[in-house]
Design a protein around this motif. Structure first.
Motif, PDB file in Angstrom:
ATOM      1  N   LYS A  39      88.568   8.607  48.743  1.00 13.10           N
ATOM      2  CA  LYS A  39      89.991   8.708  49.095  1.00 13.10           C
ATOM      3  C   LYS A  39      90.535   9.997  48.501  1.00 13.10           C
ATOM      4  O   LYS A  39      90.389  10.272  47.312  1.00 13.10           O
ATOM      5  CB  LYS A  39      90.770   7.510  48.535  1.00 13.10           C
ATOM      6  CG  LYS A  39      92.253   7.538  48.931  1.00 13.10           C
ATOM      7  CD  LYS A  39      93.032   6.397  48.300  1.00 13.10           C
ATOM      8  CE  LYS A  39      93.346   6.714  46.843  1.00 13.10           C
ATOM      9  NZ  LYS A  39      94.301   5.755  46.242  1.00 13.10           N
TER      10      LYS A  39
ATOM     11  N   GLN B 207      93.826  10.054  52.669  1.00 16.79           N
ATOM     12  CA  GLN B 207      92.860  10.093  53.759  1.00 16.79           C
ATOM     13  C   GLN B 207      91.544   9.496  53.286  1.00 16.79           C
ATOM     14  O   GLN B 207      91.212   9.538  52.102  1.00 16.79           O
ATOM     15  CB  GLN B 207      92.628  11.535  54.235  1.00 16.79           C
ATOM     16  CG  GLN B 207      93.806  12.176  54.946  1.00 16.79           C
ATOM     17  CD  GLN B 207      94.094  11.536  56.293  1.00 16.79           C
ATOM     18  OE1 GLN B 207      93.191  11.008  56.951  1.00 16.79           O
ATOM     19  NE2 GLN B 207      95.350  11.578  56.717  1.00 16.79           N
TER      20      GLN B 207
ATOM     21  N   TYR C 154      87.394   9.469  53.544  1.00 18.88           N
ATOM     22  CA  TYR C 154      86.251  10.318  53.859  1.00 18.88           C
ATOM     23  C   TYR C 154      84.967   9.528  53.606  1.00 18.88           C
ATOM     24  O   TYR C 154      84.913   8.689  52.701  1.00 18.88           O
ATOM     25  CB  TYR C 154      86.235  11.570  52.989  1.00 18.88           C
ATOM     26  CG  TYR C 154      87.427  12.484  53.205  1.00 18.88           C
ATOM     27  CD1 TYR C 154      87.366  13.545  54.101  1.00 18.88           C
ATOM     28  CD2 TYR C 154      88.601  12.271  52.490  1.00 18.88           C
ATOM     29  CE1 TYR C 154      88.461  14.382  54.285  1.00 18.88           C
ATOM     30  CE2 TYR C 154      89.701  13.097  52.672  1.00 18.88           C
ATOM     31  CZ  TYR C 154      89.628  14.156  53.571  1.00 18.88           C
ATOM     32  OH  TYR C 154      90.707  14.967  53.761  1.00 18.88           O
TER      33      TYR C 154
ATOM     34  N   LYS D 202      85.551  13.105  57.836  1.00 21.36           N
ATOM     35  CA  LYS D 202      86.935  12.641  57.665  1.00 21.36           C
ATOM     36  C   LYS D 202      87.246  11.614  58.739  1.00 21.36           C
ATOM     37  O   LYS D 202      86.948  11.810  59.911  1.00 21.36           O
ATOM     38  CB  LYS D 202      87.895  13.822  57.773  1.00 21.36           C
ATOM     39  CG  LYS D 202      89.362  13.437  57.657  1.00 21.36           C
ATOM     40  CD  LYS D 202      90.255  14.675  57.801  1.00 21.36           C
ATOM     41  CE  LYS D 202      91.720  14.304  57.710  1.00 21.36           C
ATOM     42  NZ  LYS D 202      92.605  15.491  57.875  1.00 21.36           N
TER      43      LYS D 202
ATOM     44  N   GLU E 240      90.053   9.888  60.753  1.00 19.62           N
ATOM     45  CA  GLU E 240      91.462  10.047  61.118  1.00 19.62           C
ATOM     46  C   GLU E 240      92.160   8.719  61.363  1.00 19.62           C
ATOM     47  O   GLU E 240      93.382   8.642  61.340  1.00 19.62           O
ATOM     48  CB  GLU E 240      91.569  10.907  62.383  1.00 19.62           C
ATOM     49  CG  GLU E 240      91.160  12.357  62.189  1.00 19.62           C
ATOM     50  CD  GLU E 240      92.228  13.143  61.438  1.00 19.62           C
ATOM     51  OE1 GLU E 240      93.306  12.578  61.185  1.00 19.62           O
ATOM     52  OE2 GLU E 240      91.963  14.308  61.081  1.00 19.62           O
TER      53      GLU E 240
ATOM     54  N   HIS F 151      93.215   4.575  56.828  1.00 18.95           N
ATOM     55  CA  HIS F 151      94.087   5.032  55.754  1.00 18.95           C
ATOM     56  C   HIS F 151      93.809   4.218  54.496  1.00 18.95           C
ATOM     57  O   HIS F 151      93.329   3.079  54.583  1.00 18.95           O
ATOM     58  CB  HIS F 151      95.560   4.878  56.151  1.00 18.95           C
ATOM     59  CG  HIS F 151      95.945   5.718  57.326  1.00 18.95           C
ATOM     60  ND1 HIS F 151      96.182   7.075  57.237  1.00 18.95           N
ATOM     61  CD2 HIS F 151      96.113   5.385  58.643  1.00 18.95           C
ATOM     62  CE1 HIS F 151      96.507   7.544  58.424  1.00 18.95           C
ATOM     63  NE2 HIS F 151      96.461   6.545  59.306  1.00 18.95           N
TER      64      HIS F 151
END
Length: 426
Positions: free
Chosen positions: A127, A131, A133, A146, A148, A151
């Motif tokens: 985190k 975001q 990853y 990543k 998108e 969250h």
């Protein structure tokens, strides 16, 4: 202090336990929910691992890998500086190692053949700046992806529900305390009434249980005040009516011709007058409720006054008290109590001598030689009780002393040691 506020302390304890318990439950729920959320989204690594494995096996282009990842809103971080910054500053949410199994075509002198391959991979979920990853590592390569769509876990919903529960419990406590406020005021009024404020009112407009109790107390107060007023009026009228015939009888006695009869009747009327005076004093002591009449006096001055009242030879009273000792008392009543102790010693001691001193505990003591009391002290502080019926006494002396001391927040105690009776104002 704790006993006086036991209800308040109990409510505060219950509130504290409730808030701590709710906080602990929500905290555990928060940790469990967060972990479940992380575990749930971490399963996405299997999709990434499948895409990345196929890319490695087929040796497909970087563009093809990006296209396959984009279908799932996944994007490769290519910039080395950005990638390094993310890896250094991100927070590790979960990490897991696994094996990737695959097959590949190989060529040798015998021709084409299929070879099974096993690759050790390690997936990490990170985190960084709100975001998510995924960092996939293998012995030969690595990639930072990543997401998108995903969250980081948000605690706002749990915080909202926790705040609502916290506010509801706190408001419940405030409402309970608001309901208890009349009870606290009622307790203070009862204390004032017990301290002698007979005109204080318990009446209230509240119609709840506390209001009903307060109004019943008001009715009881009015009845008690009426009884006390009637009692006081009766006693005062009775003593006034008794004093008149006693005074007349004393005057008539002086007109008798025979000395023997005159002395006998004079003694009778004198005893009756003394009895009325002691009754008046008892009435005053039992109705004493105003401590504003208490003032500070030197104890030696009170003892001097008591010796004068007792009309005894000062050589028969040994006072061993410093002039610095002071007491906060009603002068007339406390003087009467000490006078009665002196009278008691003059009647019952072997040598008609009394010693007055302060013991090591700071208590006022009266010592006189004589026989030990035949009964417990409680027997002698009852009215009209005396050791020797032949003595010139009504048996009210120690009863008066005990009543006066109680009005001053003290008690009468007795000790006997080495032929000495010791009475103590404790």
């Amino acid at each position: 202090m704790m006993k006086r506020n036991a209800v308040l302390i109990t409510i505060l304890f219950a509130l504290s336990v409730s808030l701590i318990s709710v906080s602990a439950i929500f905290w555990e729920f928060y940790k469990l929910n967060k972990q479940q959320y992380i575990d749930h989204i971490f399963t996405k690594y299997s999709v990434i691992a499948q895409i990345y494995r196929e890319h490695m096996q087929r040796s497909s282009s970087e563009i093809m890998l990006e296209a396959n990842l984009a279908v799932y809103d996944l994007f490769i971080i290519k910039d080395k500086k950005e990638k390094k910054d993310i890896l250094e500053k991100s927070k590790l949410l979960k990490k897991e190692g696994f094996k990737s199994f695959g097959t590949s075509l190989m060529l040798n002198k015998n021709g084409l053949f299929t070879k099974n391959t096993v690759t050790n991979l390690e997936a990490s979920m990170l985190k960084h700046q709100k975001q998510i990853y995924f960092y996939i590592e293998s012995p030969d390569s690595e990639v930072l992806i990543k997401d998108e769509r995903l969250h980081p876990y948000s605690y706002l919903n749990i915080l909202y529900f926790y705040s609502m529960v916290f506010i509801i419990i706190s408001l419940s406590f405030v409402l309970v305390m608001q309901k208890l406020r009349p009870l606290i005021r009622l307790r203070k009024k009862i204390a004032l009434y017990g301290n002698g404020d007979m005109e204080i009112s318990f009446k209230t407009k509240n119609i709840d249980e506390i209001g009903s109790v307060a109004n019943e107390l008001e009715n009881t107060r009015e009845k008690i005040n009426t009884i006390l007023e009637s009692r006081t009026l009766f006693l005062r009228n009775l003593m006034h009516e008794l004093k008149t015939p006693i005074a007349k009888g004393t005057i008539v006695t002086q007109m008798l011709s025979e000395q023997k009869q005159r002395d006998r009747f004079t003694s009778i009327f004198k005893r009756l007058e003394t009895l009325v005076e002691e009754f008046a004093l008892i009435e005053e002591v039992t109705s004493l409720g105003d401590t504003t009449e208490f003032k500070e006096y030197r104890l030696v001055d009170i003892i001097d006054g008591a010796i004068d009242m007792a009309m005894v030879d000062r050589e028969k009273v040994g006072v061993m008290i410093s002039t610095d000792v002071k007491v906060d008392v009603n002068y007339r009543l406390y003087t009467t109590a000490i006078k009665n102790m002196i009278d008691n010693a003059m009647k019952y001691s072997d040598d008609a001598y009394i010693k007055i001193l302060i013991n090591e505990k700071g208590e006022l003591c009266f010592e006189s030689r004589g026989e030990c009391l035949k009964h417990p002290l409680q027997y002698y502080i009852e009215p009209f009780t005396k050791e020797n019926p032949s003595k010139n006494s009504f048996g009210l002396g120690l009863y008066l002393v005990d009543s006066i001391l109680k009005a001053h927040g003290e008690i009468l105690a007795h000790e006997y040691e080495n032929g000495v009776n010791r009475f103590i104002f404790a």
